[in-house]
Motif scaffolding. Structure first.
Motif, PDB file in Angstrom:
ATOM      1  N   VAL A 295     132.894  42.960   2.508  1.00  6.96           N
ATOM      2  CA  VAL A 295     131.873  43.331   3.372  1.00  6.96           C
ATOM      3  C   VAL A 295     131.783  44.792   3.469  1.00  6.96           C
ATOM      4  CG1 VAL A 295     131.360  43.502   6.000  1.00  6.96           C
ATOM      5  CG2 VAL A 295     132.043  41.168   4.964  1.00  6.96           C
ATOM      6  N   GLU A 296     133.124  45.324   3.427  1.00  2.00           N
ATOM      7  CA  GLU A 296     133.020  46.827   3.428  1.00  2.00           C
ATOM      8  C   GLU A 296     132.309  47.340   1.993  1.00  2.00           C
ATOM      9  OE1 GLU A 296     137.212  48.089   3.615  1.00  2.00           O
ATOM     10  OE2 GLU A 296     137.602  47.662   5.906  1.00  2.00           O
TER      11      GLU A 296
ATOM     12  N   ASP B 180     146.970  31.438   3.725  1.00  2.00           N
ATOM     13  CA  ASP B 180     145.845  31.626   2.633  1.00  2.00           C
ATOM     14  C   ASP B 180     144.780  32.045   3.547  1.00  2.00           C
ATOM     15  OD1 ASP B 180     147.301  30.927   0.572  1.00  2.00           O
ATOM     16  OD2 ASP B 180     146.771  28.762   0.890  1.00  2.00           O
ATOM     17  N   LEU B 181     144.491  31.508   4.827  1.00  2.00           N
ATOM     18  CA  LEU B 181     143.413  31.959   5.551  1.00  2.00           C
ATOM     19  C   LEU B 181     143.239  33.526   5.956  1.00  2.00           C
ATOM     20  CD1 LEU B 181     140.881  31.051   7.150  1.00  2.00           C
ATOM     21  CD2 LEU B 181     142.227  30.528   9.225  1.00  2.00           C
TER      22      LEU B 181
ATOM     23  N   LYS C 114     140.943  38.766   4.634  1.00  2.00           N
ATOM     24  CA  LYS C 114     141.016  40.238   4.514  1.00  2.00           C
ATOM     25  C   LYS C 114     140.279  40.369   3.063  1.00  2.00           C
ATOM     26  CE  LYS C 114     144.880  43.348   3.323  1.00  2.00           C
ATOM     27  NZ  LYS C 114     146.349  43.492   3.000  1.00  2.00           N
ATOM     28  N   THR C 115     140.126  39.639   2.440  1.00  2.00           N
ATOM     29  CA  THR C 115     139.440  39.671   1.197  1.00  2.00           C
ATOM     30  C   THR C 115     137.949  39.936   1.446  1.00  2.00           C
ATOM     31  OG1 THR C 115     140.971  38.362  -0.340  1.00  2.00           O
ATOM     32  CG2 THR C 115     138.618  38.611  -1.346  1.00  2.00           C
ATOM     33  N   THR C 116     137.557  39.096   2.203  1.00  2.00           N
ATOM     34  CA  THR C 116     136.179  38.806   2.779  1.00  2.00           C
ATOM     35  C   THR C 116     135.791  40.195   3.629  1.00  2.00           C
ATOM     36  OG1 THR C 116     136.033  36.485   3.171  1.00  2.00           O
ATOM     37  CG2 THR C 116     134.666  37.773   4.152  1.00  2.00           C
TER      38      THR C 116
END
Length: 362
Positions: free
Chosen positions: A338-339, A326-327, A332-334
């Motif tokens: 940010v992109e 999950d981390l 990856k989602t964060t």
């Protein structure tokens, strides 16, 4: 009856021969121009000798036996020797055998040079020797003893001997009938055929070797091998010469003392370091000799193993970081967010950009 002249001459000649024979018999020992010295000796037995037998000194005839007679419990033998014969007071007399076919004589031995001459008519000490009768008697006794012992031995081992002979006969019959491996080996003609074939094969191999066929044939007949071996020997000799001359690293190692001294210094340093470690000097010495360092190191390894086990089991933050997916998905989602925020900053101002980032993140 009147005798003719021829008959008278024949009778005279016959009578002369008879008289000559009588004279030869009677005067055999008559030597009018020879001086003789008389001696005598005693024996317990005088078997084999008789009057007229020769007397010999060291094998050379020097006289004759005059008489043989009994004198008490001994036999007296009177004899003479030619004047000038070297007879000493410690000379010895004995009855000896001429040869194996028979015939005996009275033998004398030289005395010691320091001993004085023995006067005439004196007694010469004797040495009793073994005569033919004694030899035959001893031979008969020994023969009886040997054959008696052999007879007892044969009698005692008769049963074993008979059994051994019977077993040998049985073995011979089995071999003759072709029984067993040895019987087949003796009676089966296959062995002869195989042996003949083997000899033929060996002969063919030898012929091929002589012709130089095959690797071994070339090895035996090709002079190249000899040349190569000679070249190798020459190279080895050259290398040996260079080593003796001290050329190259190995030559210097063998010839120069500096390498030996360096090696000695290196071994001395190693011994010094080993001594310090054994005495517990320095970090390595303490590590080797002090038990506290060993225990601390063991406890540290145990703690590291415990931490690694917890991480592997997913305990704690680092355990979650290593084992929880999950981390990874959240990170990856964060990054995607940010992109997107970075893309929006290029089209908006500072306030709107800050609002966009906050809105994107939350």
């Amino acid at each position: 009856m009147t005798l003719t002249t021829e008959q008278k001459v024949g009778l005279f000649f016959l009578a002369a021969l008879v008289v000559l024979a009588v004279m030869i018999e009677l005067v055999e020992d008559w030597r009018p121009f020879e001086t003789q010295v008389n001696y005598h000796t005693f024996f317990r037995s005088a078997v084999g000798i008789k009057v007229g037998d020769p007397v010999r000194l060291a094998g050379v005839e020097v006289g004759r036996i005059r008489s043989i007679r009994l004198e008490g419990p001994r036999v007296r033998v009177d004899f003479y020797v030619v004047s000038g014969t070297d007879i000493r007071q410690d000379s010895l007399a004995s009855i000896r055998q001429m040869n194996l076919l028979g015939g005996q004589f009275l033998g004398l031995e030289f005395g010691s040079p320091a001993s004085p001459q023995l006067a005439g008519d004196a007694e010469i000490p004797s040495v009793e020797g073994a005569n033919i009768d004694q030899l035959i008697t001893h031979l008969d006794q020994n023969q009886e003893r040997v054959f008696g012992t052999l007879g007892h031995l044969i009698e005692e081992s008769r049963t074993s001997f008979v059994n051994a002979v019977a077993r040998l006969e049985s073995i011979a019959e089995k071999i003759d009938s072709g029984a067993g491996s040895l019987g087949r080996l003796v009676n089966d003609p296959t062995l002869y055929d195989e042996l003949t074939l083997a000899v033929s094969n060996v002969k063919q191999v030898v012929e091929r070797l002589e012709k130089g066929e095959g690797s071994l044939g070339r090895l035996l007949n090709d002079p190249t091998l000899y040349d190569q071996v000679s070249q190798v020997a020459a190279n080895l000799q050259e290398v040996s010469s260079r080593l003796r001359a001290g050329e190259g690293s190995l030559g210097k190692l063998l010839v120069e003392d500096r390498f030996y001294n360096d090696a000695s210094d290196a071994f001395a340093s190693i011994r010094d370091i080993s001594g310090k470690i054994s005495r517990g000097e320095g970090t390595l010495g303490k590590l080797v000799n002090e038990e506290d360092v060993y225990r601390d190191t063991r406890e540290a390894i145990a703690r590291i193993a415990s931490i690694a086990a917890k991480i592997d089991e997913g305990s704690g933050t680092l355990g979650h970081l290593v084992n929880d997916d999950d981390l990874y998905r959240d990170a990856k989602t964060t990054l995607h967010k940010v992109e997107k925020a970075a893309d929006g900053l290029s089209d908006s101002g500072t306030v709107s950009a800050l609002g966009t980032v906050i809105g994107t993140l939350f």
